[in-house]
Design an enzyme around this catalytic site. Structure first.
Site, PDB file in Angstrom:
ATOM      1  N   ARG A  14       8.532   7.941  -9.830  1.00 30.72           N
ATOM      2  CA  ARG A  14       8.124   8.106  -8.435  1.00 30.72           C
ATOM      3  C   ARG A  14       7.789   6.767  -7.798  1.00 30.72           C
ATOM      4  O   ARG A  14       8.080   6.538  -6.618  1.00 30.72           O
ATOM      5  CB  ARG A  14       6.931   9.061  -8.339  1.00 30.72           C
ATOM      6  CG  ARG A  14       6.521   9.348  -6.903  1.00 30.72           C
ATOM      7  CD  ARG A  14       5.407  10.369  -6.801  1.00 30.72           C
ATOM      8  NE  ARG A  14       5.922  11.714  -7.034  1.00 30.72           N
ATOM      9  CZ  ARG A  14       5.546  12.487  -8.032  1.00 30.72           C
ATOM     10  NH1 ARG A  14       4.665  12.050  -8.907  1.00 30.72           N
ATOM     11  NH2 ARG A  14       6.034  13.692  -8.173  1.00 30.72           N
ATOM     12  N   ALA A  15       7.209   5.858  -8.565  1.00 27.09           N
ATOM     13  CA  ALA A  15       6.840   4.557  -8.002  1.00 27.09           C
ATOM     14  C   ALA A  15       8.076   3.793  -7.525  1.00 27.09           C
ATOM     15  O   ALA A  15       8.056   3.163  -6.456  1.00 27.09           O
ATOM     16  CB  ALA A  15       6.082   3.737  -9.042  1.00 27.09           C
TER      17      ALA A  15
END
Length: 679
Positions: A275-276
């Site tokens: 997700r980052a």
């Protein structure tokens, strides 16, 4: 409706403003979490942003704000016929801390669903916020299940409401903004990860800037409309810039070179999952569009990392937030040349190319904020890392005066200490309790609005009356009196009050380091189980409340880290001080049950009859039914067993430091014996 404070009139807070504006340009960034002390314009900025958002076209009469150009085919108010839409301002919907689940996601009319077979649905706040802003003030104080529902909807772009096989789905895409004061407790790391960006805000220490803040606020309070009119030009210009950036966003190019830098940065900082990387890519693209460029640069990547990664690196509440900017610059520099091997045309895509954080604002003030965060426990060395430093007393010998604080040993996973019986406190993860969520254990008549239907019990209550009610069709004739509320059992959070012996008998360096490590481990366990914590210490002639009960376990860890030791052992004073704290907390929050954790070797010295006084103080806790555990810190071959005697007086249980570990051979779970239940 009151006139909102103009966004452009906010003084300073560049990080806060940039984080909000990037989400206004690209809602796909995933929202922003604003962390900071009270009185730093967090709420003011969020409410001011709504006036800058472009208008949205909606289907007339649709309660779910469907876009007439592409209406939701599953909309509960649909299907929608082709019709011209109507324009309205984007909404800002505020979620109160005390909201119920039905208020958030909406509610079904169960009685009509059973008797008529129709999906009568009352929309909640998620439906109201669709295509607008959902603002959660003090998001860290929301119950966990509400936060889970909120972030799931934000991630999926839809909200699902299910009641006993009857379900409704509707679109729920919104800009999620949360604000919080870390002093009041942290969000769990897995929930932090669901926010796209995070910014840290603090009050300015510059005198001129503070004067300007006060001047503008007083002017706004005297004449809100006139103050807003004076800033109308700047507001319109910013509104047009947001619209232009939104229009440019689809044309922004994210090259392979900067994409490699994004991946290398996330890998270097060891963030979990992917997700980052995705959030950084979307943020860098939004930064380029905001700057009016069609290509993402290394500076955009650097800025995106400072906004998207700090909160994803925290593994527990004692980790200091932030990024090592030197490491960030080095990573960007190493990943950049793979795209520009000649190195002459664009020699500085990384740290020297304007990446010092000084231009344009928006660089989170992480690097200079370490003095405001609790120190981290030593990594890998434990107490041995302090052994070379001089100690005023030899190890194991009681100290007469105050000694310097020692570092805590490495924390470990502890056994679960729980309060016996069945409580009704706030949702958590420690002791058994009647809750809105959990396994169903029975049914009862609803005392108010029906929230959790027990279908089998409802049918059983209605079945005997079908003939008398003239049932003729296939449907079941259900009346209000037939409805049954499901009773459920889950877990609650407790008030864990630590009473820590800091006297001379505990002051040997190796011993106190191990004790602090044990308390730190219990604090970490309390954080994970959503408890409130408090800290009472005693030494010398008195006891003091080092930390009143709070949800901020990192504040407790900071107080523990700086705890001095030395002097006599006023055990009775510590227990009486704890009794005073619990008495007040029972008045403030009577449903939250306490767990008393006394960390001591059981000695009592100083004053007349110290042992007898300690016994009477312990029996006072026992008489009020306070669940307790004594962590026995006595060491050496010869043991006096004083901590065990104290546990018997308290009506609780004694565990040694070794037995406290979850992986010890003594067992995996140890329930605390309530007062009066000890045989």
């Amino acid at each position: 409706m009151s006139t909102p404070y103009p966004f452009t009139a906010i003084v300073g807070q560049d990080d806060l403003r940039l984080g909000l504006l990037l989400n206004a340009v690209s809602p796909a960034v995933g929202g922003v979490l604003v962390r900071g002390e009270k009185g730093t314009a967090k709420s003011t900025a969020v409410r001011a942003l709504a006036a800058l958002m472009p208008e949205v076209a909606v289907v007339p009469g649709c309660r779910f704000s469907c876009d007439p150009a592409s209406p939701d085919p599953a909309c509960p108010d649909g299907p929608h016929a082709e019709a011209a839409g109507v324009a309205r301002a984007a909404r800002t919907v505020e979620l109160p801390v005390g909201a119920s689940e039905d208020r958030l996601v909406g509610a079904l009319d169960i009685e009509r669903a059973l008797s008529e077979g129709v999906k009568a649905f009352e929309p909640g706040l998620l439906a109201d916020a669709h295509r607008g802003i959902l603002y959660v003030d003090e998001v860290n104080l929301l119950h966990d299940h509400l936060v889970d529902l909120l972030l799931d909807a934000a991630a999926m772009g839809a909200s699902y409401v299910e009641r006993e096989g009857v379900s409704v789905r509707h679109a729920a895409r919104f800009l999620l903004v949360g604000t919080m004061n870390p002093e009041e407790g942290e969000l769990r790391p897995q929930l932090l990860d669901r926010f796209g960006l995070t910014v840290e805000v603090s009050a300015s220490r510059d005198t001129d800037e503070r004067v300007e803040v006060v001047r503008r606020r007083l002017a706004y309070d005297d004449d809100p409309e006139g103050f807003a009119a004076r800033w109308a030009g700047e507001e319109n210009a910013l509104r047009e810039r947001i619209a232009a950036a939104r229009a440019l966003l689809p044309r922004v190019v994210l090259g392979d070179g900067v994409l490699r830098q994004i991946a290398a940065t996330c890998a270097a900082f060891e963030v979990d999952g992917m997700r980052a990387d995705i959030v950084m890519a979307r943020t860098a693209t939004a930064l380029a569009a905001w700057a009016g460029r069609e290509e993402v640069t290394a500076d955009d990547v650097r800025q995106a990392a400072l906004l998207a990664l700090p909160h994803r690196r925290r593994r527990n509440p004692f980790d200091a937030p932030g990024l090592d900017e030197d490491k960030l610059d080095q990573t960007l520099d190493e990943a950049g040349p793979q795209e520009n091997n000649d190195g002459d045309d664009d020699p500085d895509p990384g740290p020297d190319g304007g990446g010092d954080g000084g231009g344009g604002g928006g660089v989170p003030p992480q690097a200079d904020g370490e003095d405001r965060t609790p120190p981290q426990p030593p990594q890998g060395q434990g107490s041995e890392g302090d052994s070379p430093s001089p100690a005023p007393d030899a190890p194991g010998r009681p100290a007469g005066g105050e000694q310097q604080p020692v570092a805590a040993a490495e924390p470990f996973r502890t056994k679960m200490l729980s309060v016996p019986g069945l409580g009704e406190g706030a949702a958590g993860r420690r002791s058994r309790a009647r809750t809105e969520h959990g396994r169903t254990t029975g049914a009862r008549r609803p005392e108010g609005a029906l929230t959790k239907l027990h279908l089998a019990a409802t049918v059983q209550a209605a079945a005997p009356h079908q003939h008398a009610r003239g049932r003729s069709g296939r449907g079941l004739v259900v009346r209000r009196d037939d409805l049954r509320q499901a009773t459920r059992e889950g877990r609650e959070g407790n008030l864990v009050l630590f009473v820590v012996d800091a006297s001379g008998s505990m002051a040997a360096r190796q011993r106190m380091s191990a004790v602090k490590g044990a308390v730190l481990s219990l604090l970490l366990d309390a954080y994970q189980r959503r408890d409130k914590v408090g800290l009472v210490t005693f030494r010398g002639k008195e006891a003091e409340v080092a930390l009143p009960p709070t949800s901020s376990v990192d504040a407790a860890a900071a107080r523990l880290e700086s705890l001095p030791t030395g002097g006599r052992t006023p055990l009775a004073a510590g227990l009486l001080k704890a009794h005073d704290v619990l008495r007040v907390e029972r008045l403030r929050d009577p449903s939250r049950r306490p767990l008393l954790v006394v960390v001591t070797d059981g000695r009592a010295t100083g004053g007349p009859e110290p042992v007898a006084l300690a016994g009477r103080a312990a029996r006072l806790h026992r008489s009020e039914g306070t669940a307790s555990v004594v962590v026995d810190c006595e060491s050496g071959y010869v043991r006096l067993g004083l901590a065990g005697e104290l546990a018997r007086e308290l009506g609780g249980t004694a565990v040694t430091l070794d037995e406290l570990r979850a992986d010890s051979i003594a067992g995996l779970v140890k329930d605390v014996t309530a007062a009066g239940r000890a045989a």
